[in-house]
Write an enzyme that holds these catalytic residues in place. Sequence first.
Site, short mmCIF file in Angstrom:
data_model
loop_
_atom_site.label_atom_id
_atom_site.label_comp_id
_atom_site.label_asym_id
_atom_site.label_seq_id
_atom_site.Cartn_x
_atom_site.Cartn_y
_atom_site.Cartn_z
N CYS A 114 10.10 -3.56 9.39
CA CYS A 114 9.22 -2.44 9.78
C CYS A 114 7.95 -2.91 10.48
CB CYS A 114 8.86 -1.61 8.56
SG CYS A 114 10.31 -1.04 7.69
N HIS A 255 2.78 2.61 10.03
CA HIS A 255 4.24 2.67 9.87
C HIS A 255 4.55 3.87 8.96
CE1 HIS A 255 8.30 1.93 8.84
NE2 HIS A 255 8.05 1.43 7.64
N ASN A 285 11.77 7.26 7.92
CA ASN A 285 11.38 5.87 8.16
C ASN A 285 12.32 5.28 9.21
OD1 ASN A 285 10.95 3.10 8.05
ND2 ASN A 285 10.82 3.00 5.82
O1 UT7 Z 1 9.52 0.67 5.30
C1 UT7 Z 1 9.47 -0.50 4.59
C2 UT7 Z 1 8.80 -0.48 3.30
N1 UT7 Z 1 9.30 0.57 2.47
C3 UT7 Z 1 8.48 1.23 1.72
O2 UT7 Z 1 7.30 1.00 1.80
C4 UT7 Z 1 9.05 2.21 0.76
C5 UT7 Z 1 8.32 2.13 -0.52
N2 UT7 Z 1 8.84 2.93 -1.61
C6 UT7 Z 1 8.84 4.28 -1.63
O3 UT7 Z 1 8.57 4.95 -0.67
C7 UT7 Z 1 9.14 4.96 -2.96
O4 UT7 Z 1 9.12 3.96 -3.97
C8 UT7 Z 1 10.47 5.74 -3.02
C9 UT7 Z 1 10.34 7.01 -2.21
C10 UT7 Z 1 11.60 4.88 -2.49
C11 UT7 Z 1 10.77 6.11 -4.47
O5 UT7 Z 1 9.69 6.88 -5.01
P1 UT7 Z 1 9.06 6.50 -6.42
O6 UT7 Z 1 8.02 7.50 -6.70
O7 UT7 Z 1 8.64 5.06 -6.37
O8 UT7 Z 1 10.26 6.73 -7.41
P2 UT7 Z 1 10.96 5.69 -8.42
O9 UT7 Z 1 11.79 4.70 -7.69
O10 UT7 Z 1 9.95 5.18 -9.38
O11 UT7 Z 1 11.93 6.66 -9.23
C12 UT7 Z 1 11.43 7.73 -10.05
C13 UT7 Z 1 12.60 8.56 -10.54
C14 UT7 Z 1 13.73 7.73 -11.15
O12 UT7 Z 1 14.30 8.47 -12.21
P3 UT7 Z 1 13.87 8.18 -13.73
O13 UT7 Z 1 14.20 6.74 -13.97
O14 UT7 Z 1 12.39 8.44 -13.81
O15 UT7 Z 1 14.69 9.16 -14.50
C15 UT7 Z 1 14.74 7.63 -10.03
O16 UT7 Z 1 16.05 7.41 -10.50
O17 UT7 Z 1 13.20 9.26 -9.44
C16 UT7 Z 1 14.61 8.99 -9.38
N3 UT7 Z 1 15.03 9.02 -7.98
C17 UT7 Z 1 15.40 10.16 -7.36
N4 UT7 Z 1 15.50 11.42 -7.78
C18 UT7 Z 1 15.91 12.35 -6.90
C19 UT7 Z 1 15.10 7.99 -7.11
N5 UT7 Z 1 15.50 8.44 -5.91
C20 UT7 Z 1 15.72 9.77 -6.04
C21 UT7 Z 1 16.13 10.78 -5.16
N6 UT7 Z 1 16.20 12.05 -5.62
N7 UT7 Z 1 16.43 10.52 -3.86
#
Ligand code: UT7
Length: 332
Positions: A114, A255, A285
């Site tokens: 990225c 980004h 993204n």
């Molecule tokens: O471009 C290059 C660099 N990339 C980035 O900078 C991306 C960085 N990361 C992010 O943008 C975020 O971490 C995400 C959008 C990928 C995820 O968001 P988050 O707030 O960090 O969520 P998380 O991974 O901590 O997951 C929270 C909960 C989990 O469930 P439990 O364990 O709390 O029950 C996940 O399983 O959300 C769940 N989850 C989803 N639920 C519905 C993960 N993905 C999804 C989804 N829909 N698509």
Amino acid sequence: MAYAAFRSIGAYVPEKILTNKELTSMVDTSDEWITKRTGIKERHIAAKDEYTSDLGMKAAQKAIQRSGIALEDIDMVVCATISPDYFCMPSTATIISTKLGLKNATAFDISAACTGFVYSLSIAKAFIESGMKKNVLIIGAEKLSAITDYSDRGTCILFGDGAGAAVISATEDKSEAIIDVHTGADGEYADLLMTPNGGSGSAHDSLEEEAGSCFMQMKGNETFKVAVRTLTKDVKEILADNNLTGNDIKHFVPHQANYRIIKAVGDALKLREEQVVLTVAKYGNTSGASIPMAINDVYESGELKAGELMLLDAFGGGLTWGSALVPFSPKK
Ligand code: UT7
């Protein structure tokens, strides 16, 4: 001494749109979750026979036409991509170069995920300032749908396809010059965001059964935290190094990975809402393409004027990061 001026911008997005609602029939997710956690509403997806080079070529055509520089005067093409037409070779830059009708320009790809567009900018700046090149076409082009696992809700809701391009040219007028570009990397965090299979690190016989691991895998939450920390530090440093503050920036073009990351960095710089360029809702993204696509949006809305200062920042797989202070300097 020659300086490097950011002359023009162009972008292209494929026609097909994939909405959050459509994703709910593919994985266990919801429009509400995606919107709240990322800011993304939809992303564009390239057609099967539409390659990364096709997206890049269309963006480049616009950038060249808007630059006022003749095609034959482009002497280098750099393409930032993690979804090249072909694994290893030929480079996507050489394919784009030929599709544009260029004959003898130096052409190569760079792999900085990225952060690819910011890295390309630093390469263009260095080649021009050293006197080795005069007009460098830099492109960020991605068909991320080709390396996305549409059964993984942690990643497939994030990524989209598209391309952006810019022409960077030599100038003797220092007021037109790209002020500074910062780039950095730390392989200690390599496993946060990677395509684990398909390279020389994996055995040939495992490829077929593990085809899925040629797709992107991400530890999203950890990546998020490192991104906010690293980007905040980097943008503060580049401003301080150049005796500037957030008030000197007309357009902050980050980004477009996640609205919450952009907001955290913007808040750390005390930027006003109107300074922050946001396209994540409509494109998702697009990795190395996201910054030039966002600059193009500002340009096409008539809001990017000659002399206005842009602050770019990016973060991605590697891990890599970078920032840049860039005045928009169309040819007079
Ligand atoms: O471009 C290059 C660099 N990339 C980035 O900078 C991306 C960085 N990361 C992010 O943008 C975020 O971490 C995400 C959008 C990928 C995820 O968001 P988050 O707030 O960090 O969520 P998380 O991974 O901590 O997951 C929270 C909960 C989990 O469930 P439990 O364990 O709390 O029950 C996940 O399983 O959300 C769940 N989850 C989803 N639920 C519905 C993960 N993905 C999804 C989804 N829909 N698509």
